[in-house]
Design a protein around this motif. Structure first.
Motif, mmCIF file in Angstrom:
data_model
loop_
_atom_site.group_PDB
_atom_site.id
_atom_site.type_symbol
_atom_site.label_atom_id
_atom_site.label_comp_id
_atom_site.label_asym_id
_atom_site.label_seq_id
_atom_site.Cartn_x
_atom_site.Cartn_y
_atom_site.Cartn_z
ATOM 1 N N THR A 151 1.274 -1.218 -0.272
ATOM 2 C CA THR A 151 0.078 -0.279 -0.045
ATOM 3 C C THR A 151 0.727 1.170 -0.123
ATOM 4 O O THR A 151 0.399 2.582 -0.342
ATOM 5 C CB THR A 151 -1.200 0.240 1.359
ATOM 6 O OG1 THR A 151 -0.382 -0.288 2.583
ATOM 7 C CG2 THR A 151 -2.021 -1.476 1.626
ATOM 8 N N GLY A 152 2.216 0.564 0.314
ATOM 9 C CA GLY A 152 3.014 1.880 0.357
ATOM 10 C C GLY A 152 3.474 3.147 1.615
ATOM 11 O O GLY A 152 2.194 2.470 2.250
ATOM 12 N N ASN A 153 4.328 3.431 1.830
ATOM 13 C CA ASN A 153 5.125 3.531 2.842
ATOM 14 C C ASN A 153 5.631 4.960 2.657
ATOM 15 O O ASN A 153 6.789 5.826 2.710
ATOM 16 C CB ASN A 153 6.223 2.918 3.223
ATOM 17 C CG ASN A 153 6.356 2.373 5.188
ATOM 18 O OD1 ASN A 153 5.438 3.689 5.320
ATOM 19 N ND2 ASN A 153 6.471 2.102 5.740
ATOM 20 N N PRO A 154 4.919 5.940 2.666
ATOM 21 C CA PRO A 154 5.445 7.694 1.872
ATOM 22 C C PRO A 154 5.580 8.023 4.015
ATOM 23 O O PRO A 154 4.904 7.562 5.038
ATOM 24 C CB PRO A 154 4.023 8.637 2.065
ATOM 25 C CG PRO A 154 2.907 7.581 2.338
ATOM 26 C CD PRO A 154 3.402 6.602 2.471
ATOM 27 N N LYS A 155 6.376 8.538 3.650
ATOM 28 C CA LYS A 155 7.228 9.776 5.323
ATOM 29 C C LYS A 155 5.837 10.197 5.873
ATOM 30 O O LYS A 155 6.236 10.887 7.100
ATOM 31 C CB LYS A 155 8.633 10.060 4.968
ATOM 32 C CG LYS A 155 9.176 9.188 4.886
ATOM 33 C CD LYS A 155 10.562 10.266 4.539
ATOM 34 C CE LYS A 155 11.983 9.022 4.627
ATOM 35 N NZ LYS A 155 13.388 9.748 4.423
ATOM 36 N N ASP A 156 4.859 11.497 4.874
ATOM 37 C CA ASP A 156 3.962 12.190 5.207
ATOM 38 C C ASP A 156 3.522 12.104 5.295
ATOM 39 O O ASP A 156 3.026 12.128 4.006
ATOM 40 C CB ASP A 156 5.174 13.840 4.969
ATOM 41 C CG ASP A 156 6.574 14.356 5.093
ATOM 42 O OD1 ASP A 156 6.502 14.367 6.472
ATOM 43 O OD2 ASP A 156 7.160 14.219 4.317
ATOM 44 N N ARG A 157 2.483 12.316 6.095
ATOM 45 C CA ARG A 157 0.541 12.457 5.682
ATOM 46 C C ARG A 157 0.119 14.057 6.527
ATOM 47 O O ARG A 157 0.888 14.043 7.450
ATOM 48 C CB ARG A 157 0.458 11.314 6.003
ATOM 49 C CG ARG A 157 0.356 10.186 5.149
ATOM 50 C CD ARG A 157 -0.906 9.128 5.264
ATOM 51 N NE ARG A 157 -1.816 9.594 4.883
ATOM 52 C CZ ARG A 157 -3.092 8.778 4.835
ATOM 53 N NH1 ARG A 157 -2.896 7.844 5.417
ATOM 54 N NH2 ARG A 157 -4.085 8.785 4.548
ATOM 55 N N ALA A 158 -0.772 14.850 6.721
ATOM 56 C CA ALA A 158 -1.104 15.903 6.875
ATOM 57 C C ALA A 158 -2.482 16.506 6.785
ATOM 58 O O ALA A 158 -3.010 15.652 5.671
ATOM 59 C CB ALA A 158 -0.621 16.802 6.478
ATOM 60 N N GLN A 159 -3.068 16.470 7.544
ATOM 61 C CA GLN A 159 -4.864 17.322 7.607
ATOM 62 C C GLN A 159 -4.746 18.840 7.464
ATOM 63 O O GLN A 159 -4.768 18.273 8.707
ATOM 64 C CB GLN A 159 -5.554 15.517 7.925
ATOM 65 C CG GLN A 159 -6.508 16.764 7.561
ATOM 66 C CD GLN A 159 -8.288 15.681 8.303
ATOM 67 O OE1 GLN A 159 -8.107 15.407 9.244
ATOM 68 N NE2 GLN A 159 -8.441 14.268 7.215
#
Length: 959
Positions: free
Chosen positions: A822-830
């Motif tokens: 599913t992917g492992n991005p370093k950044d997520r934000a809301q």
């Protein structure tokens, strides 16, 4: 221009800068009687909601203002939701149709989901046939009071599965008045039309009448979105030639399929036909016979007999019907009894197999059945599917192969899932002997009924084809070109059903009290006991068990009983220093005992700043899918047949042309008898600041290490060498090494399967920071402005293999073996920004996912110039050099807008636009969520882009 990867930090700066214009003020109690509440992650009630552990709270108002129409969509956007999350668009999942949360990217099995603070029965189908999770897609909006997300381990209080954190969904306790709601929406690009209606009513006031009773009901229907609805976009285009890849359009002959593939019209091919000088058999029109006039050799070779994908879903159609009733009664003294009963039903249609069912050109090796530890292969094997020269419809004068899709049969393997979650809960609270008592008991069950279609009984199919070939008037004969009776279609493609259940019954008792004054505050103690019995009864369907139609589902039959005692001690030894110690002792009848302690602190040297930290141990008990009577068939990354694929290319001399290179071999998952629980150690340290009135922020660092992970041996244990079972050697097309091929006998038969047991092996260590900023600005006559930002940044995500080799997977596609690619991005934000003035409320929400590599080093994906990067097992660049730009998945940002306007005291108009700027998902060649459909986007991270701009309009009326 502001770069997208710096977006979250830019937003934070904007909020902080704007806050400087407000009047500074210390956080103060206003002297009012503030109610004490129990916050997720603690057993002791408190007035200060900033706890020793980070907790994100979504209120009912937040949920309504999100613009979303389901809890699944809402939780998918959480910044803390990471790799391994299970979304409704993930068509390749074992548990497709259901939705699970994966905090800290440690898979859905490491996140505990509670309902009103108590356990709920898991979805009968486990994620990847292994990981248990609670399906949040079946929980209705209108029944929710709030959602609390505890972003730290909590096994010391809640037990197994709370390694990464806890999601506690709190349902309404009481309700007065009546509320009616209706909403409708549609996508800009077609499909996905959504309708929703809700009704709630309640009566009785607890304080004046001594009771409250209510009922709430909700109905929601969402139309499906098919691949054909989005074929105008690159990520949904199977022809990759303009991008340096292969043409994967169904029905188009290419070198990948040896120029022989099922097209829109069935055809016969004579592999032993004429071979003029310089012309291979496969290139000679005389060796072909198309069974209808809709296609011929010229059209076929020109790609004019391609098959449009009108059958695979990007988003499956769903329908939810939910009912909940509650009754609360004040009893003598301070005692109160609460009763709740709920039924949440979700129906969805999923087609995990994305391609239509094709005839077998040469042979059919039979199906494989695994049940009660017994593996049987070759069931219904057809030694030769060649159409004899004497067949009535064979005009080639020689035995011929038949290519084509079976007409009249549902084009894909389809599952009509109906999941019904029922819950009966009783909560009793009061005071006895100086103790605050909370006792609870519950009966929970999830029943799953699946209707299957699109499977083939191939032995019956070829018997019927031979009957037609001998006599076209035989009523039991199957015309390969179509026009067969419904009764005959049902015979060769039987429809069948299966019933699965998961049950969990629990009893919880907690008592708390202040023991004494100690230092600057009271010494508070909470003690409790927990018991639950869990049963998972998910057998294979009868057709699968006997091997008539192949394997349809993973199966799990098992149970566990857990008894536990736990305690929490809270003290304020000196002013502004809060200490919290907790521990839990669990006994499982499946493996033994676990002890999980935790220590936490919060220090607030001033009203403007505070510090918090914790150390916690956690565990995940082996579940019935890992220890019971269970099994499944699975594939993971691409391999080449070590015997039949010469030099890794199907064009090399001696290679089998199809079915030997870049294949996903099948493994049979077996359970382990001596599994130990997974164990974790986690550290958290955070800063809480409130420099200005109505501005508060927190920054928390987390570090979680999981050891003794339960994984399948294949792809994880380097000492594990699969003992592949092979089918019989039969004539196949073998490459001559010069672009031509000949029919011959390969060195070995085709790979059928290999067994792979569960083992305890290796571990994962992840660390990162999460920032949470909230600001509210009263602008007088201009209204009220509110802003919120939640950012998660992953510093490190390291997996350890059996040989001690570690892989850094933060910002990559790994771990694809255990995380669903599913992917492992370093950044997520809301980021949310809202403005309220009088009857008008406007809320905008921006969701951001950073870029990441499409490679997974843990499974050999280290070279962008080769197909080693295509860990998803698809053939975009098979036998070609993969362009470097496809080794990178771009960042993705969507913006949602929600507007509410009170037309009157009782009537509210609501309008929403999701994905306001119609952002398309970035290309991702490695995720296998939609691998069979050959789409190139990540359904777990970027599903909003695949859906596209979505409009909705609704009304709410209260009286």
């Amino acid at each position: 221009m502001l770069k997208m990867k710096s977006m979250p930090f830019a937003i934070a700066s904007v909020i902080a800068s704007g806050a400087l214009f407000a009047t500074p003020a210390f956080a103060q109690q206003d002297g009012q009687n503030i109610q004490r509440v129990v916050v997720t992650g603690s057993l002791i009630s408190r007035t200060d909601t900033e706890t020793t552990a980070p907790v994100q709270v979504l209120t009912a108002a937040d949920i309504q203002k999100s613009g979303k129409t389901s809890v699944a969509e809402l939780l998918t956007d959480l910044a803390a939701n990471g790799a391994g999350t299970l979304g409704t668009g993930f068509a390749g999942a074992f548990a497709n149709g259901a939705t699970g949360v994966s905090l800290r990217g440690l898979t859905v099995g490491a996140t505990l989901v509670l309902i009103d603070g108590h356990r709920m029965a898991s979805y009968p189908l486990s994620d990847d046939s292994q990981r248990s999770f609670v399906d949040v897609s079946s929980i209705p909006f209108d029944a929710i009071e709030s959602i609390e997300i505890l972003k730290s381990g909590a096994s010391s209080l809640y037990g197994s599965d709370a390694i990464a954190g806890v999601v506690n969904i709190k349902l309404k306790k009481n309700l007065t008045g009546t509320r009616l709601g209706a909403e409708t929406g549609n996508t800009q690009h077609g499909g996905g039309k959504t309708h929703r209606a809700s009704f709630s009513t309640g009566f009785g006031d607890l304080d004046t009448d001594g009771y409250n009773a209510y009922v709430t009901a909700e109905w929601r229907r969402q139309g499906g979105i098919k691949m054909s609805d989005r074929e105008m976009f690159q990520w949904d285009n199977a022809d990759w030639r303009s991008r340096g890849g292969n043409n994967l359009t169904l029905g188009v002959p290419t070198s990948l399929n040896g120029k022989l593939t099922a097209a829109s019209v069935p055809f016969l091919y004579n592999p032993a036909g004429t071979n003029p000088a310089g012309v291979a058999n496969v290139d000679n029109p005389a060796n072909y016979q198309f069974l209808t006039s809709d296609c011929d050799f010229v059209k076929y070779r020109a790609g004019a007999c391609a098959v449009r994908n009108t059958f695979s879903y990007i988003a499956p159609p769903t329908e939810n019907v939910n009912v909940m009733a509650g009754f609360t009664k004040k009893l003598a003294g301070d005692w109160e009894l609460g009763l709740k009963a709920s039924m949440f039903q979700r129906n969805s249609i999923n087609n995990r197999g994305a391609n239509p069912l094709a005839y077998n050109p040469t042979t059919f090796g039979g199906t494989t059945s695994y049940w009660n530890g017994v593996l049987t292969s070759g069931i219904g094997r057809v030694a030769s599917t060649l159409i004899p020269a004497t067949a009535s419809f064979n005009k080639l004068g020689a035995a011929a192969r038949m290519y084509g899709y079976v007409p009249g049969v549902d084009p894909t393997i389809t599952r009509d899932n109906t999941s019904k979650s029922t819950r009966f809960a009783a909560d009793l609270k009061g005071n006895a002997f100086g103790w605050d008592i909370n006792a609870a008991a519950g009966l929970t069950k999830v029943a799953l009924d699946i209707d299957y279609s699109g499977y083939l009984d191939r032995s019956a199919l070829y018997a019927a084809i031979n009957a037609y070939g001998a006599n076209p008037n035989d009523p039991n004969g199957w015309n390969p070109a179509g026009g067969n009776s419904p009764a005959l279609v049902d015979k060769i493609s039987p429809r069948f059903s299966n019933h699965m259940e998961s049950k969990l019954n629990y009893v919880d008792v907690v008592g708390s009290r202040e023991l004494m004054q100690l230092g600057a505050g009271p010494l508070a103690l909470a003690v409790g006991a927990h018991w639950h019995k869990r049963e998972q009864n998910a057998p294979p369907s009868e057709m699968s068990r006997i091997g008539r139609t192949g394997n349809t589902d993973a199966f799990v039959i098992g149970k566990e009983t857990n008894s536990a005692v736990f305690a929490e001690l809270q003290a304020t030894p000196i002013k502004n220093l809060e200490l919290d110690f907790s521990s839990r002792y669990d006994h499982y009848d499946t493996y033994g005992n676990s002890f999980t302690p935790a220590a936490k602190f919060k220090w607030t040297p001033s009203q403007m700043i505070g510090f918090r930290g914790s150390y916690e141990r956690g565990f995940r008990a082996p579940n019935p899918a890992e220890t019971g009577n269970a099994g499944s068939f699975f594939t993971f990354n691409v391999i080449n047949d070590p015997i039949n694929c010469k030099g890794g290319k199907n064009t090399n001399a001696g290679s089998v042309v199809t079915g030997a290179c870049a294949i996903n071999p099948t493994y049979v998952q077996t359970t382990g008898g001596n599994l130990e629980p997974e164990k974790s150690n986690s550290y958290n340290f955070g800063i809480i600041i409130e420099p200005l009135k109505n501005l508060n922020a927190s920054l928390d660092y987390y570090n979680i290490q999981v050891k003794n992970q339960i994984v399948t041996a294949a792809g994880n244990d380097p000492t594990f060498f699969p003992d592949f079972a092979r089918g019989p050697i039969t004539p196949v097309d073998i490459s001559n090494g010069d672009g031509t091929s000949h029919v011959g006998l390969p060195a070995a038969g085709p790979i059928l399967y290999a067994k792979s047991p569960y083992i305890n092996l290796g571990g994962t260590k992840t660390s990162g920071v999460e920032a949470d900023v909230r600001y509210r600005w009263n602008m007088g006559e201009m209204g009220t402005l509110r802003a919120g930002l939640s950012v998660n940044h992953v510093f490190s995500y390291i997996t350890e293999a059996a040989d001690g080799v570690t892989y850094q997977l933060a910002g990559t596609h790994g771990p694809s073996v255990v995380g669903g690619a599913t992917g492992n991005p370093k950044d997520r934000a809301q980021f949310t920004l809202g403005w309220t003035r009088g009857p008008l409320d406007v809320t905008g929400t921006m969701n951001y996912v950073s870029d990441f590599s499409s490679l997974d080093p843990s499974v050999g994906g280290t070279d962008c110039a080769s197909t080693a990067g295509d860990v998803g097992g698809r053939n975009f660049f098979q036998n070609l050099v993969q362009p470097g730009n496809y080794c990178h998945v771009a960042s993705f940002t969507t913006t949602n807008l929600n507007v509410q306007y009170k037309l009157s005291k009782n009537l509210t108009l609501k309008g929403s636009i999701l994905n306001l700027f119609d952002r398309q998902p970035p290309i991702d060649v490695s995720t296998y969520g939609n691998a069979g459909a050959q789409t190139a986007y990540n359904a777990s991270l970027h599903q909003a882009g695949a859906i596209g701009r979505f409009y909705s309009l609704g009304l709410n009326y209260t009286f």
